[in-house]
Write an enzyme that holds these catalytic residues in place. Structure first.
Site, PDB file in Angstrom:
ATOM      1  N   SER A 195      -9.744   0.226   7.391  1.00  0.00           N
ATOM      2  CA  SER A 195      -9.132   0.388   6.071  1.00  0.00           C
ATOM      3  C   SER A 195      -8.575  -0.882   5.455  1.00  0.00           C
ATOM      4  O   SER A 195      -8.190  -0.887   4.285  1.00  0.00           O
ATOM      5  CB  SER A 195      -8.019   1.441   6.134  1.00  0.00           C
ATOM      6  OG  SER A 195      -8.584   2.726   6.241  1.00  0.00           O
ATOM      7  N   SER A 203      -9.038   2.725   3.190  1.00  0.00           N
ATOM      8  CA  SER A 203      -8.041   3.346   2.342  1.00  0.00           C
ATOM      9  C   SER A 203      -7.133   2.348   1.618  1.00  0.00           C
ATOM     10  O   SER A 203      -6.335   2.731   0.776  1.00  0.00           O
ATOM     11  CB  SER A 203      -7.175   4.300   3.174  1.00  0.00           C
ATOM     12  OG  SER A 203      -6.489   3.601   4.192  1.00  0.00           O
ATOM     13  N   LYS A 229       0.826  -1.205   0.000  1.00  0.00           N
ATOM     14  CA  LYS A 229       0.000   0.000   0.000  1.00  0.00           C
ATOM     15  C   LYS A 229       0.865   1.263   0.000  1.00  0.00           C
ATOM     16  O   LYS A 229       1.920   1.307   0.647  1.00  0.00           O
ATOM     17  CB  LYS A 229      -0.906  -0.036   1.236  1.00  0.00           C
ATOM     18  CG  LYS A 229      -1.869   1.128   1.380  1.00  0.00           C
ATOM     19  CD  LYS A 229      -2.708   0.927   2.642  1.00  0.00           C
ATOM     20  CE  LYS A 229      -3.654   2.071   2.887  1.00  0.00           C
ATOM     21  NZ  LYS A 229      -4.452   1.865   4.133  1.00  0.00           N
TER      22      LYS A 229
END
Length: 465
Positions: A181, A157, A82
């Site tokens: 997330s 996210s 990520k």
């Protein structure tokens, strides 16, 4: 085996195929790079693809295969990281356009562990701006879309990591979770996502994240893959503010663990938001029936989350200010959050309030092994659905959607998002399993039981086939 079948083969099985010589790291990396080239323009899973680095790493690992009998567990398996986490020599944007070309000088501790496990990093996956949104639509980047329905979000996210795994653009992925997330994108994309207990995974070389709210964790297609990646990520690094002992046995071993009769609570309602939608309620009820059939004791119940929203929001807002990013380059919602920031005293009071409520949440588990809730209150929203709302309305919509997740960031307890099926629009839905502090092994064993009763990973989005 077809190329598509290989792309959707579990990460653990890919590692075994490499060891047996049936496939090479180079073949796997080239397969995923080809799929990224074909599909990612439609999905928006990756901010950065490091094709040359990945191929070079794959070639070096392929040469090592014949020279070493002792290989790390995921030797040669492709993974994605990520873009809130630093990978040395690769841009780390945090979802902010002005940082697109900022090259990270070091690996985050979790990335170091991923490398030591033998993984090959394909690139950096899309995230919402500063990780602030449960959907991944940062200005200056393509929106990240749900492989099951491109009109809908992959969540956030960690939306890029989830969409990449769901579409077969990597074998497995790393994510992070400060309020859902990991679990939210896993829910949106029909995947397994684990938010570990506080202290399970180090944030080295930096310090605390949001007073212990945030943790790195795995996103995968199977419980076993997620458990094995959590084994890789876990462990104390000197100086960590929180820590836990290593699990005995491993988390992967827990997937085959024989569970006794657990006492399980469930709810379809989250205070103060109310009831989940019909499909998410049904996902919980169906799972309750399965667990009762397995012999577990299952009864209604849920901790009281009253009073958590205000202090949690204060800490969340403070994170935007702590980023040091100039207000004028941020999206309007983050600009608004930044403007809400109070004093240091406000922040410390919010932390104390949150910790007091967290004590009550954890105390609920004195007589309960596991809690089952909806993961989110309804399935994935459309891309751009909330783009034109006022910041105040956006915040309320977010709270009403992600309500089951943040309480367990506050309490530091482990939680797993597990897919269970689809709603009437064909979008994935699922449940959240929450355990006692440091009890990931029980959650993983229970998730494996449910997965075995209703296998999920044979499902693939039409776009990915």
């Amino acid at each position: 085996m077809s190329k598509t079948d290989l792309a959707f083969t579990s990460a653990l099985d890919q590692a075994q195929l490499i060891r047996s010589g049936e496939v090479s790291p180079v073949e796997l990396v080239e397969l995923y790079l080809e799929r990224i080239q074909q599909l990612d323009s439609q999905i928006g899973s990756y901010f950065t693809v490091i094709a040359e680095k990945a191929i070079a790493d794959a070639k070096a690992k392929t040469e090592l295969l014949s020279k070493s009998n002792e290989l790390p567990p995921f030797f040669g398996v492709p993974i994605a990281v990520k873009d809130l986490n630093s990978v040395a020599g690769v841009p780390c944007s945090y979802g902010v356009p002005v940082l697109k070309n900022e090259i990270a000088a070091y690996d985050d501790g979790v990335v170091t562990r991923i490398r030591h496990a033998g993984f090959i990093i394909l690139g950096k996956t899309a995230t919402s701006e500063l990780g602030s949104f449960p959907y991944t639509e940062p200005t200056g980047f393509p929106p990240t879309r749900n492989p099951w329905n491109l009109h809908h979000t992959a969540g956030g996210s960690s939306g890029g990591s989830a969409s990449a795994v769901a579409a077969g653009l990597c074998a497995i992925a790393q994510g992070s979770d400060a309020g859902g997330s990991i679990r939210g994108p896993a829910f949106c994309c029909g995947l397994v996502g684990i938010k570990p207990s506080r202290g399970r995974v180090s944030w080295a070389p930096v310090g605390d994240r949001l007073s212990g709210l945030s943790s790195n964790g795995p996103i995968a297609r199977t419980v076993a893959d997620a458990a094995a990646l959590l084994d890789v990520m876990s462990g104390y690094v000197t100086g960590d503010p929180y820590w836990l002992p290593d699990p005995q046995p491993s988390f992967l071993a827990a997937t085959a663990q024989q569970l006794g009769r657990l006492r399980i609570a469930f709810t379809t309602s989250i205070s103060p938001v109310g009831e989940a939608d019909a499909a998410c309620q049904q996902a919980v009820r169906d799972s309750v029936k399965q667990l009762q059939d397995m012999g577990h004791i299952v009864e209604p119940g849920c901790p009281d989350f009253s009073g958590l929203i205000e202090p949690f929001a204060c800490i969340w807002q403070s994170a935007v200010g702590a980023s040091g990013i100039p207000q004028e380059v941020l999206q309007p919602f983050n600009q608004w959050l930044l403007a809400q920031n109070g004093t240091a005293g406000d922040y410390l009071r919010a932390v104390s309030q949150m910790q007091a409520i967290a004590r009550q949440i954890v105390a609920f588990f004195d007589n309960i092994d596991v809690l089952i809730t909806p993961t989110y209150m309804h399935s994935a929203i459309s891309v751009g659905e909330w783009a034109n709302l006022t910041p105040e309305n956006t915040l309320q919509r977010i709270i009403n959607w992600i309500a089951p997740c943040p309480p367990f960031n506050a309490s530091g307890q482990p939680a797993i998002a597990l897919p269970t099926g689809f709603d009437d629009r064909g979008l994935p839905i699922g449940i959240q399993l929450v355990g006692r502090p440091a009890a990931e092994s029980t959650l993983i064993a229970l998730a494996a039981q449910l997965e075995a009763a209703q296998p999920w990973n044979q499902h693939r989005p039409a776009i990915a086939v």
